[in-house]
Design an enzyme around this catalytic site. Structure first.
Site, mmCIF file in Angstrom:
data_model
loop_
_atom_site.group_PDB
_atom_site.id
_atom_site.type_symbol
_atom_site.label_atom_id
_atom_site.label_comp_id
_atom_site.label_asym_id
_atom_site.label_seq_id
_atom_site.Cartn_x
_atom_site.Cartn_y
_atom_site.Cartn_z
ATOM 1 N N GLY A 1 0.818 -1.206 0.000
ATOM 2 C CA GLY A 1 0.000 0.000 0.000
ATOM 3 C C GLY A 1 0.850 1.253 0.000
ATOM 4 N N GLY B 1 -0.255 4.473 0.180
ATOM 5 C CA GLY B 1 -1.014 5.629 0.624
ATOM 6 C C GLY B 1 -0.261 6.407 1.684
ATOM 7 N N PHE B 2 -1.014 7.149 2.511
ATOM 8 C CA PHE B 2 -0.387 7.972 3.543
ATOM 9 C C PHE B 2 0.482 7.122 4.475
ATOM 10 C CE2 PHE B 2 -4.169 10.564 2.503
ATOM 11 C CZ PHE B 2 -3.543 11.759 2.207
ATOM 12 N N GLU C 1 -18.377 18.282 1.155
ATOM 13 C CA GLU C 1 -17.434 18.932 0.250
ATOM 14 C C GLU C 1 -17.862 18.766 -1.198
ATOM 15 O OE1 GLU C 1 -13.358 18.667 2.966
ATOM 16 O OE2 GLU C 1 -13.828 17.054 1.574
ATOM 17 N N ALA D 1 -6.394 10.973 7.176
ATOM 18 C CA ALA D 1 -5.002 11.035 6.744
ATOM 19 C C ALA D 1 -4.048 11.203 7.925
ATOM 20 C CB ALA D 1 -4.824 12.178 5.749
#
Length: 503
Positions: free
Chosen positions: A27, A29-30, A186, A340
């Site tokens: 992974g 990601g973050f 959003e 995140a």
């Protein structure tokens, strides 16, 4: 002599690492990227595996979907982020099997051994047992989802520009968004800005006042995880943008052009050409895969329950971070939120902890710093709850912008984003209004086998509405306008002037 790893029969990044402990991180990601960076100065061999060759800044996907920024502004190649580290090799592939007993994983039909395994594969979208809705209402988890949503929004506007029927235009300018969490709010604000302001001068036939945006949620307010004061402020801002709230509403059925909602006041039928899903998330399938292999505990949501050091009970060599883990070792025993900030902190801690184990130094203790939560509502307003300090409006927007720029891993993207935000703030223009891709290339509604024909004249025209919009237009013709669909039968799916479906 220690056990030798052959690194998929490839040479290690440096010769001195041939017999070094092998850390496999799944992974990019973050959490995965931060774990890699935390191991930058450690004598270990790191293999980072992801089914994409880039890191995606997922919190800004909605801006890609509404044309505010381009995909290159929110995605950075993994090799640019961590590939230059002396001990890291990045491999493209999807892990399909875990074999903890032999300390192996399987990806791309290859086996790879590890000494330490870090699972950071994040989460996907769930439709709560109604996967058939996925084609009607794209989620917001990957870059292709954002591009598909943008295509549907822009194509609906293009079709509305071509029809003289004001009712048909209103149908095409209607959007249903399911889920009133941060992503849903959003998205609602950004869609309103897109349709009411940014396109006001470009589309001569469209009346911004005909735009209808519905925000559906089973709760009693938006942003339920935030303080009620900020929730009320968010609702006021969204309603000023023309967003209609449908609270205590649960989706019962869905078809192109129609969403049926059950509410305490009875069923409600929402008719719209575009539907967007932001309601639920599910953990990566590797959580179930690991549970089937070693019998580890999963929480109600399917996330792996981990120890204080993010290891799996009975397997200290396996660490799980990010949205895939259920970490309850906080001061108030509540699990880390799937955002995140916690993912980045967890990834950095796990990298430092593995480095300490390898070097024999003292191990760190994980202490999560809660920065708070926030959501942007339009180009000049946001709400933010930062460790008890509550902001809304312009000050909230500044806090939101600074926080997102700080978390952005690529410095070049920080500059680009700031510039585009400032331009949008002043001009109300969107910089990425390109209508690209073929109809239904990501969502298979009556799509041909070849989504992107290599030979001219085969498949639908690139200017044709995709199958989802065609189905919604057909719904309008038959269910709303009462037009006999038979004259369109010969043309359906041909890509020829499908606007004739809404006269």
């Amino acid at each position: 002599m220690g056990k030798e790893h052959f690194f998929l029969e490839l040479e290690p990044p440096e010769e001195r690492l041939r017999r070094a402990p092998h850390v496999v991180i799944i992974g990019g990601g973050f959490a995965g990227v931060r774990a890699c960076k935390a191991l930058a100065n450690t004598e270990v061999r790191v293999t980072l595996i992801d089914k994409r060759n880039f890191n995606l800044f997922q919190p800004l996907l909605y801006q890609v979907a509404t044309g505010l920024v381009s995909k290159g502004d929110v995605a950075t190649p993994l090799r640019q982020l961590v590939g230059r580290q002396f001990n890291v090799q990045v491999l493209l592939g999807e892990v399909t099997q875990l074999n903890p007993q032999d300390k192996q994983i399987v990806f791309n039909n290859k086996r790879l051994s590890y000494d330490y395994l870090v699972l950071a594969t994040g989460s996907g979208s769930t439709y709560f047992g109604h996967e058939e809705w996925r084609s009607f209402a794209p989620p917001m988890k990957i870059l292709e989802h954002a591009e598909e949503i943008r295509r549907r929004l822009l194509m609906a506007m293009e079709q509305a520009e071509q029809t003289p029927d004001p009712n048909a235009r209103q149908f095409l300018q209607s959007v249903v968004i399911v889920g009133a969490g941060p992503t849903g709010c959003e998205m609602a604000g950004a869609v309103s800005e897109l349709m009411r302001n940014a396109m006001r001068r470009e589309f001569k036939q469209l009346n911004p006042d005909q735009t209808k945006i519905y925000l559906v949620d089973p709760g009693e307010r938006v942003l339920r995880a935030m303080p009620e004061m900020l929730s009320k402020s968010a609702r006021t801002t969204l309603e000023s943008l023309g967003v209609e709230m449908v609270f205590k509403g649960r989706v019962q059925s869905m078809q192109p052009g129609e969403v049926m909602i059950s509410t305490p006041n009875g069923d409600q039928c929402l008719q719209a050409a575009t539907v967007i899903w932001t309601a639920g998330v599910r953990p990566s399938h590797l959580g179930r895969n690991l549970a089937d292999s070693i019998g580890c505990e999963l929480d109600k949501g399917g996330r792996i329950v981990v120890e204080p050091d993010f290891s799996v009970a009975g397997h200290p060599e396996i660490r799980v971070v990010g949205d895939l883990c259920s970490y309850r070792h906080t001061t108030n025993q509540t699990p880390l939120p799937g955002m995140a900030g916690p993912a980045t902190q967890a990834g950095g801690f796990v990298g430092k902890d593995i480095a300490a184990l390898v070097s024999g130094s003292s191990r760190p203790t994980f202490n999560w710093f809660d920065f708070g939560s926030m959501a942007v509502l339009d180009r000049v307003a946001a709400v933010a709850d930062l460790r008890g300090f509550k902001f809304s409006g312009g000050i909230g927007w500044m806090c939101w912008a600074l926080a997102h720029l700080a978390f952005m891993p690529n410095p070049e993207n920080r500059i680009t984003l700031l510039f585009k935000w400032l331009v949008a703030l002043v001009s109300q223009q969107r910089s990425s209004m390109l209508l690209t891709g073929m109809p239904s290339q990501h969502i298979d509604i009556d799509a041909p086998d070849a989504h992107f024909p290599m030979q001219p004249g085969l498949g639908p025209s690139i200017a044709a509405p995709d199958a989802a919009l065609q189905s919604a237009m057909k719904y309008y013709s038959t269910q709303i306008a009462g037009i006999d669909p038979q004259p369109m039968a010969a043309k359906e799916g041909s890509g020829e002037d499908s606007t004739a479906a809404i006269k």
